[in-house]
Structure formats: C-alpha cells, structure tokens
Design an enzyme around this catalytic site. Structure first.
Site, PDB file in Angstrom:
ATOM      1  N   SER A 108       5.515  -2.758   0.972  1.00  0.00           N
ATOM      2  CA  SER A 108       4.833  -2.436  -0.286  1.00  0.00           C
ATOM      3  C   SER A 108       3.898  -3.583  -0.666  1.00  0.00           C
ATOM      4  O   SER A 108       2.981  -3.912   0.083  1.00  0.00           O
ATOM      5  CB  SER A 108       5.861  -2.143  -1.380  1.00  0.00           C
ATOM      6  N   GLU A 206       0.102   3.662   4.183  1.00  0.00           N
ATOM      7  CA  GLU A 206       1.089   4.384   3.384  1.00  0.00           C
ATOM      8  C   GLU A 206       0.889   4.002   1.926  1.00  0.00           C
ATOM      9  O   GLU A 206       0.240   3.004   1.621  1.00  0.00           O
ATOM     10  CB  GLU A 206       2.515   4.053   3.833  1.00  0.00           C
ATOM     11  N   HIS A 268       7.735   3.895   1.856  1.00  0.00           N
ATOM     12  CA  HIS A 268       8.594   4.164   0.713  1.00  0.00           C
ATOM     13  C   HIS A 268       9.438   5.398   1.028  1.00  0.00           C
ATOM     14  O   HIS A 268       9.239   6.057   2.039  1.00  0.00           O
ATOM     15  CB  HIS A 268       7.767   4.396  -0.552  1.00  0.00           C
TER      16      HIS A 268
END
Length: 301
Positions: A108, A206, A268
C-alpha cells in the site's frame, strides 16, 4: 538480493505511514514470535499524530536505525495509510547504502519505500501483508493462504507459489524484474527521483477505494510521464471498493501491446499474496499467473 530469514532472526517493526492499532500490533507481534522470530519495536511505532504514526523525524529515524542496525535481519512496516513519501527527503541514504541489505516488507503506502529502495539502494524488497494489518492480525488469526505464502516468501528454503488471476487482457509471456505497487502512490511519485521506471520490467498495479475515473486519471498520468515506456508486461492486482475498473484499465493499457493479466490477489483484500520487487518474475498468460524467481544472494546474477 537480501538474505531471507531464519528462525531466531531479529526483526524490527516500524511505522512509516499511518497510526497503528495497538491491539492489532500486539497480535501481529505474537504471529511473528510463533514463527521463531525475535521482534523489536521502533521507538515511535505507537506515537500517533493525527493521520500519521508520529512526527516525520521520529518515523524516519526508526526506519533508518532499523535498516542500519547489523543485528536486525528484516524491517517490517506494520501498516500502510499515508506518510511514507514524507520520509524520503529525511533519510540518510548514504548511511543506508553502507548497511548490509536486508528484507523490507510492506505494501500500500509502503510502495514509496519500495520505489526509493530500488532507485537509491538497488535492493530487492517484499511487497506483501503487514503485521498490524488485516489478513495477519485479525482477531481470529492470520488468513491461512496469505500466511502460508508470506512465510514461504520470507524464510530461507521457502518457495512461494505462483499467484493466479482470473482474466487475461493481452495473451503472451513476459519475464523481467517486477516493480510498481499501489497506483495512487506511483502517480504521486511522478516527477520525483523515485518515479516508476517500467522499461524492461513487469509492472504491478493495484489500489483501493478509487473510482474508475480516478484510476483512468492516474494510469493516464503514468503513461504521459513515460513511466510505462518499454514495459515488458503488466500485472493487475486487487481493486477493492473500486467498482469495475477493468474496462478502463484495458482501454488505457492494452495499446502497449504487452502481456497483461488481471485479478491477482495482490495489494489489498483477502487473501493477499507476496511479490518480491526487483526480483525476476514471469507472466504466463496461459495460466494467468505471475511466478517469482527469487534467488539466494550467492546465486543471484
């Protein structure tokens, strides 16, 4: 390539980004202890300050101290959120370059560190689930598939299996070092020394909580900035709470004419698989999979 872990190794937990839930952190520490690792916490891990896990200087000091400590075999970022980009100008990169390479784990927001460690240190890093985040520190225990893949990626002798998706946008096969990560962070790094450089590489993308039009905008930014010039292949990971972004991703990315696979559980959501950044990977569109080719340091080319 860093040396992977062995039971008994000392690992340091740091919080370069958002504030940490103490209960999740406690459960994550217990999970790592059950793997036979000695866990030490950075001094600022629980020093929350609004949407950051403490002051920038304290978070940067924790990260640098852990990386430069010869007794530490791995630096594990406890969660994402926001804040890693604020540290890039505060770290003593010369001192960190003199330290022995070791495992850096995170995903992330930690995409910023994956990029900077690649460009400034030339070190392969592990994009994967974090100790104080979902799939590892949930009350019921780690998500089994996630945990098995993480352990295989982290420890010597482990061979993490291929990660399989569910859609092929462009068929073919591609091989090259893997780079990329969270799309929002990659867009934010455009125009900086740590901007994505996709040439000769497989690029992972992503994200979470982004509408398709915002995904369009960020991908367009990468394209116009030249970040995807010369890319060998694309891997599209998870898009949690993003609606259906595949049509816009296909529209913007298929003109590159390289193999593209989608729907891989990387980024995620659950399960959440690992990818070694800057290690060689292989896209095989026939099996819609990304395989890692991690080599031990004495075998690396």
């Amino acid at each position: 390539m860093p040396r992977r872990l062995r039971p008994g190794d000392r690992v340091a937990l740091v919080a370069p980004s958002g504030p940490v839930d103490p209960e999740r952190l406690e459960r994550g520490v217990a999970v790592l202890g059950d793997l036979g690792l000695e866990v030490v916490l950075g001094s600022a891990v629980l020093a929350g300050e609004g949407y950051l896990a403490g002051p920038d200087a304290a978070r940067a000091a924790d990260l640098q101290e852990a990386w430069c400590d010869p007794s530490v075999a791995a630096v594990l970022c406890v969660r994402g959120g926001y804040g890693a980009t604020r540290l890039l100008g505060l770290l003593d990169w010369d001192a960190m370059a003199r330290a022995e390479p070791k495992v850096l784990l995170g995903s992330s927001d930690i995409t910023a560190l994956h990029r900077s460690f690649a460009t400034r240190l030339g070190v392969a890093t592990l994009f994967g689930p974090m100790p104080a985040s979902a799939t590892i520190s949930d009350p019921e225990g780690p998500e089994p598939v996630t945990f098995t893949h993480l352990r295989a990626a982290l420890f010597e002798g482990g061979t993490p299996g291929s990660v399989t998706g569910d859609a092929v946008l462009v068929p073919g096969r591609a091989e090259g070092p893997v780079t990329g990560g969270n799309l929002s962070l990659l867009a934010a790094l455009c125009g900086t020394p740590d901007a994505l450089r996709g040439e000769g590489r497989i690029v992972l993308l992503e994200d979470i909580d982004e509408a398709p039009y915002r995904i369009d905008r960020m991908v367009t930014q990468l394209l116009q900035a030249g970040c995807l010039d010369g890319v060998r292949g694309l891997v599209l990971g998870s898009w949690v709470n993003c609606g259906d972004p595949l049509p816009v991703l296909a529209e913007r990315l298929t003109p590159l004419g390289v193999p593209i696979i989608a729907g891989l559980p990387i980024g995620h959501g659950s399960p959440q698989f690992c990818v070694w950044m800057e290690a060689v990977g292989v896209i095989d569109a026939k099996s819609c999979s990304l395989s890692g080719m991690f080599r031990n340091p004495d075998e690396a080319p």
